[in-house]
Design a protein around this motif. Structure first.
Motif, mmCIF file in Angstrom:
data_model
loop_
_atom_site.group_PDB
_atom_site.id
_atom_site.type_symbol
_atom_site.label_atom_id
_atom_site.label_comp_id
_atom_site.label_asym_id
_atom_site.label_seq_id
_atom_site.Cartn_x
_atom_site.Cartn_y
_atom_site.Cartn_z
ATOM 1 N N SER A 49 0.848 -1.203 0.000
ATOM 2 C CA SER A 49 0.000 0.000 0.000
ATOM 3 C C SER A 49 0.875 1.242 0.000
ATOM 4 O O SER A 49 0.648 2.193 -0.764
ATOM 5 C CB SER A 49 -0.912 0.028 1.223
ATOM 6 O OG SER A 49 -1.866 -0.982 1.150
ATOM 7 N N ASP A 50 1.878 1.215 0.854
ATOM 8 C CA ASP A 50 2.815 2.321 0.951
ATOM 9 C C ASP A 50 3.566 2.521 -0.373
ATOM 10 O O ASP A 50 3.663 3.646 -0.879
ATOM 11 C CB ASP A 50 3.795 2.031 2.099
ATOM 12 C CG ASP A 50 4.397 3.282 2.676
ATOM 13 O OD1 ASP A 50 3.700 4.323 2.686
ATOM 14 O OD2 ASP A 50 5.569 3.200 3.088
ATOM 15 N N ALA A 51 4.065 1.425 -0.947
ATOM 16 C CA ALA A 51 4.817 1.501 -2.205
ATOM 17 C C ALA A 51 3.936 1.995 -3.350
ATOM 18 O O ALA A 51 4.375 2.809 -4.171
ATOM 19 C CB ALA A 51 5.389 0.126 -2.546
ATOM 20 N N CYS A 52 2.692 1.534 -3.383
ATOM 21 C CA CYS A 52 1.777 1.973 -4.454
ATOM 22 C C CYS A 52 1.432 3.453 -4.306
ATOM 23 O O CYS A 52 1.351 4.184 -5.300
ATOM 24 C CB CYS A 52 0.507 1.121 -4.452
ATOM 25 S SG CYS A 52 0.782 -0.558 -5.065
ATOM 26 N N ARG A 53 1.263 3.912 -3.057
ATOM 27 C CA ARG A 53 0.980 5.352 -2.803
ATOM 28 C C ARG A 53 2.151 6.198 -3.291
ATOM 29 O O ARG A 53 1.959 7.212 -3.957
ATOM 30 C CB ARG A 53 0.747 5.582 -1.318
ATOM 31 C CG ARG A 53 -0.701 5.843 -0.957
ATOM 32 C CD ARG A 53 -0.868 6.332 0.477
ATOM 33 N NE ARG A 53 -0.133 5.580 1.488
ATOM 34 C CZ ARG A 53 -0.561 4.439 2.039
ATOM 35 N NH1 ARG A 53 -1.715 3.926 1.676
ATOM 36 N NH2 ARG A 53 0.151 3.815 2.946
ATOM 37 N N ARG A 54 3.374 5.775 -2.966
ATOM 38 C CA ARG A 54 4.570 6.507 -3.397
ATOM 39 C C ARG A 54 4.673 6.522 -4.925
ATOM 40 O O ARG A 54 5.012 7.534 -5.510
ATOM 41 C CB ARG A 54 5.834 5.899 -2.791
ATOM 42 C CG ARG A 54 6.037 6.233 -1.317
ATOM 43 C CD ARG A 54 7.431 5.864 -0.837
ATOM 44 N NE ARG A 54 7.844 4.510 -1.165
ATOM 45 C CZ ARG A 54 7.638 3.435 -0.394
ATOM 46 N NH1 ARG A 54 7.022 3.576 0.774
ATOM 47 N NH2 ARG A 54 8.048 2.250 -0.762
ATOM 48 N N ALA A 55 4.348 5.406 -5.545
ATOM 49 C CA ALA A 55 4.439 5.317 -7.008
ATOM 50 C C ALA A 55 3.415 6.229 -7.682
ATOM 51 O O ALA A 55 3.705 6.822 -8.719
ATOM 52 C CB ALA A 55 4.224 3.871 -7.465
ATOM 53 N N ARG A 56 2.231 6.361 -7.085
ATOM 54 C CA ARG A 56 1.194 7.232 -7.646
ATOM 55 C C ARG A 56 1.585 8.701 -7.569
ATOM 56 O O ARG A 56 1.165 9.500 -8.389
ATOM 57 C CB ARG A 56 -0.141 7.001 -6.928
ATOM 58 C CG ARG A 56 -0.857 5.766 -7.401
ATOM 59 C CD ARG A 56 -2.243 5.668 -6.763
ATOM 60 N NE ARG A 56 -2.406 4.303 -6.284
ATOM 61 C CZ ARG A 56 -2.606 3.931 -5.046
ATOM 62 N NH1 ARG A 56 -2.705 4.821 -4.102
ATOM 63 N NH2 ARG A 56 -2.717 2.681 -4.724
ATOM 64 N N ARG A 57 2.375 9.050 -6.541
ATOM 65 C CA ARG A 57 2.784 10.457 -6.349
ATOM 66 C C ARG A 57 3.852 10.883 -7.347
ATOM 67 O O ARG A 57 4.046 12.056 -7.559
ATOM 68 C CB ARG A 57 3.295 10.669 -4.928
ATOM 69 C CG ARG A 57 2.171 10.775 -3.933
ATOM 70 C CD ARG A 57 2.697 11.203 -2.578
ATOM 71 N NE ARG A 57 2.192 10.230 -1.597
ATOM 72 C CZ ARG A 57 2.842 9.823 -0.546
ATOM 73 N NH1 ARG A 57 4.022 10.293 -0.274
ATOM 74 N NH2 ARG A 57 2.301 8.964 0.275
ATOM 75 N N ARG A 58 4.532 9.944 -7.927
ATOM 76 C CA ARG A 58 5.655 10.283 -8.839
ATOM 77 C C ARG A 58 5.178 10.880 -10.095
ATOM 78 O O ARG A 58 4.334 10.869 -10.766
ATOM 79 C CB ARG A 58 6.466 9.035 -9.162
ATOM 80 C CG ARG A 58 7.272 8.565 -7.989
ATOM 81 C CD ARG A 58 8.093 7.383 -8.366
ATOM 82 N NE ARG A 58 8.581 6.748 -7.142
ATOM 83 C CZ ARG A 58 9.032 5.532 -7.088
ATOM 84 N NH1 ARG A 58 9.080 4.787 -8.135
ATOM 85 N NH2 ARG A 58 9.460 5.043 -5.957
#
Length: 186
Positions: A177-186
């Protein structure tokens, strides 16, 4: 031995095969049965010899794809095994096992996309979202390796809903969840 050769020379392969078999020459019997078109008897004889290559060829010629795949896998012939397992028909009782072997072989060869495709077939065969958790977790891990985090997350969430402690599903969900959130912000 002379009678065997005479039958063989005359094109009486079934009689020659029977004579070779009676004489204990199973390799010659297998070849003669094959020439006679009696693959079942040829395979029976070849199983009793040490020539796995002939047995493998007979399995392939007879359309015994699962058996050919197993023997090729055991002999370390991964490509031949993959080809054989891919030939197993959906109505064959060994279809599920053939899919499992294909997942293993493709994964060992780092061919993750074909592995995932066969794994997804297994998941469907075993109940889709209700498939066994070990199968679903392998699917999620393959998706992670293929950098398909959102899809992996969805599977880990379904695993967590069924058993939060299974292979640390809750922790995987939190990480992804954390990794996907970070990826969406990029």
């Amino acid at each position: 031995a002379v009678a065997n050769a005479l039958f063989d020379a005359a094109g009486e392969f079934a009689e020659a095969a029977d004579a070779y078999r009676t004489a204990g020459d199973l390799a010659a019997a297998a070849r003669a049965y094959e020439r006679a078109g009696d693959f079942a008897s040829a395979i029976d004889c070849a199983k009793e010899t040490a020539d796995h290559e002939d047995l493998l060829a007979l399995y392939e010629k007879n359309g015994d794809s699962f058996e050919a795949g197993e023997l090729a896998k055991t002999a370390g012939q991964a490509l031949r095994a993959i080809h054989a397992f891919a030939q197993v028909d959906r109505i064959d009782t060994n279809y599920r096992k053939a899919c499992q072997r294909l997942v293993e072989l493709h994964t060992e060869r780092n061919q993750l996309l074909p592995a995932l495709e066969k794994l997804e077939e297994l998941v469907v065969l075993d109940g889709g979202v209700n498939a066994p958790l070990p199968l679903r977790s392998v699917q999620a891990r393959l998706l992670e390796k293929l950098a398909r985090g959102e899809e992996a997350l969805a599977i880990w969430e379904s695993i967590e809903a069924r058993d939060a402690n299974f292979q640390d599903a809750a922790a995987r969900v939190a990480e992804l969840s954390d990794a996907c959130r970070r990826a969406r912000r990029r």
